[in-house]
Design an enzyme around this catalytic site. Structure first.
Site, PDB file in Angstrom:
ATOM      1  CB  THR A  21      71.713  41.240 -16.891  1.00 54.18           C
ATOM      2  OG1 THR A  21      71.802  42.546 -16.891  1.00 54.18           O
ATOM      3  CG2 THR A  21      72.178  41.134 -18.632  1.00 54.18           C
ATOM      4  CB  SER A  59      69.806  43.961  -9.491  1.00 53.52           C
ATOM      5  OG  SER A  59      70.729  44.501 -10.275  1.00 53.52           O
ATOM      6  CB  THR A  90      75.245  41.081 -11.669  1.00 52.04           C
ATOM      7  OG1 THR A  90      74.930  41.884 -11.988  1.00 52.04           O
ATOM      8  CG2 THR A  90      74.868  39.927 -12.255  1.00 52.04           C
ATOM      9  CG  ASP A  91      73.560  46.411 -10.693  1.00 52.46           C
ATOM     10  OD1 ASP A  91      74.953  46.034 -11.364  1.00 52.46           O
ATOM     11  OD2 ASP A  91      73.370  47.389 -11.741  1.00 52.46           O
TER      12      ASP A  91
END
Length: 331
Positions: A21, A59, A90-91
């Site tokens: 992101t 991710s 971030t995942d």
């Protein structure tokens, strides 16, 4: 006329961009957000920044092979830099952070960060997180701590950090919480970073596998589970991780299945925090699972236990050696 001497920059920072992101914007074709342009580190005085772009992926597309590639790149860059920052979606950020924790033995600080909002939003958190990550990576007290995660001003250990919210800007947490904090002050002309650590560095063991291509499946326990999906994992996987109940307990039907499995079976917990403790002696209780060969995951959640098992299998360790590593909790 002699030209004035330009003083050398005092620090060298490597920034490795992998997508996510923090590098995303709305796609022109209307597909939604996609990684497009990596951000620049804002406002670093007297720092020479070198950018690297090994891949540009969301991710969920990151694999253990990418994590190993990152580790190789960081090993090459670390001796020539005072710090390394990795931007990441971030995942799966916590999985990459833990993989690097297991794979890197360099004392050079390595800090992962990302953002929850994209560059087209007025509340984009990418620049602040990136600047904070750079500040931590260049701080002398970060040396020798292993990879860290910086998000929302908090500094996390790679072993315990986890994503705790799907949309909030302060999306990262994990028991027992941050190991440090970075705060910024400004007098209008100068910006100062204040880094504080609440914990001392700990010794850790690292590994150097040639590959991370073993198959390790994760199964999730629930009330009434009778082992659906277990047979497929037992037939095809090199190892199994089960996100079990409570302190590492399962329905009774799983006991004979695990007893008949030759591959490593790691018992983690689906609970948000706390260790796996084999204390219950009923059929399927943690003590009975260990008795038939299951391996408790200590405080690791299921997806980090999988990363550790992948690393150990890739390093050639056998089942009893794997049991010893998880038992020592020295990761």
């Amino acid at each position: 006329m002699q030209r004035p001497t330009v003083p050398p920059l005092s620090k060298r920072l490597a920034v490795i961009h992998t997508g996510g992101t923090i590098a995303s914007r709305p796609s022109p074709d209307g597909r939604g957000l996609t990684p497009q342009q990596a951000p620049s580190v804002p406002g670093l005085a007297d720092v020479e920044v070198h950018d690297f772009h090994p891949f540009n992926l969301p991710s969920p597309h990151i694999t253990p092979a990418h994590m190993l590639e990152l580790a190789h790149l960081i090993r090459q860059l670390a001796p020539q830099h005072d710090g390394v920052v990795v931007t990441h979606g971030t995942d799966t950020l916590e999985e990459t952070a833990f993989a690097l924790h297991l794979l890197l033995d360099t004392p050079t600080p390595v800090v992962l960060t990302g953002s929850m909002r994209h560059a087209g939003e007025v509340s984009w958190d990418g620049p602040a997180n990136l600047l904070d990550a750079a500040g931590v990576a260049l701080h002398p007290q970060s040396v020798g701590r292993g990879p860290l995660v910086v998000f929302g001003g908090d500094i996390f250990d790679a072993r315990t950090v986890t994503k705790v919210h799907t949309t909030a800007v302060d999306a990262f947490g994990g028991y027992p919480g941050p190991i440090g904090r970075i705060d910024r002050t400004s007098n209008g002309t100068e910006d100062a970073a204040h880094v504080r650590f609440f914990a001392t560095p700990e010794q850790r063991r690292t590994y150097a596998p040639d590959r991370l291509d073993a198959r390790v499946d994760i199964l999730y326990a629930y009330a009434g589970w009778r082992g659906e999906g277990y047979a497929g994992a037992q037939a095809d996987a090199d190892g199994i991780v089960i996100a079990a109940l409570g302190t590492g307990n399962l329905p009774a039907e799983l006991l004979p299945l695990i007893a008949a499995t030759t591959q490593p079976v790691i018992i983690a917990t689906r609970t948000h925090a706390g260790p796996v403790l084999p204390v219950y002696g009923y059929a399927g209780g943690g003590a009975t699972l260990v008795k038939v060969g299951a391996i408790p995951a200590s405080f690791l959640n299921a997806h980090k236990a999988r990363i550790l098992l992948l690393t150990l299998l890739g390093s050639g360790l056998k089942k009893e050696e794997i049991r010893a590593v998880f038992g020592e909790a020295g990761f």
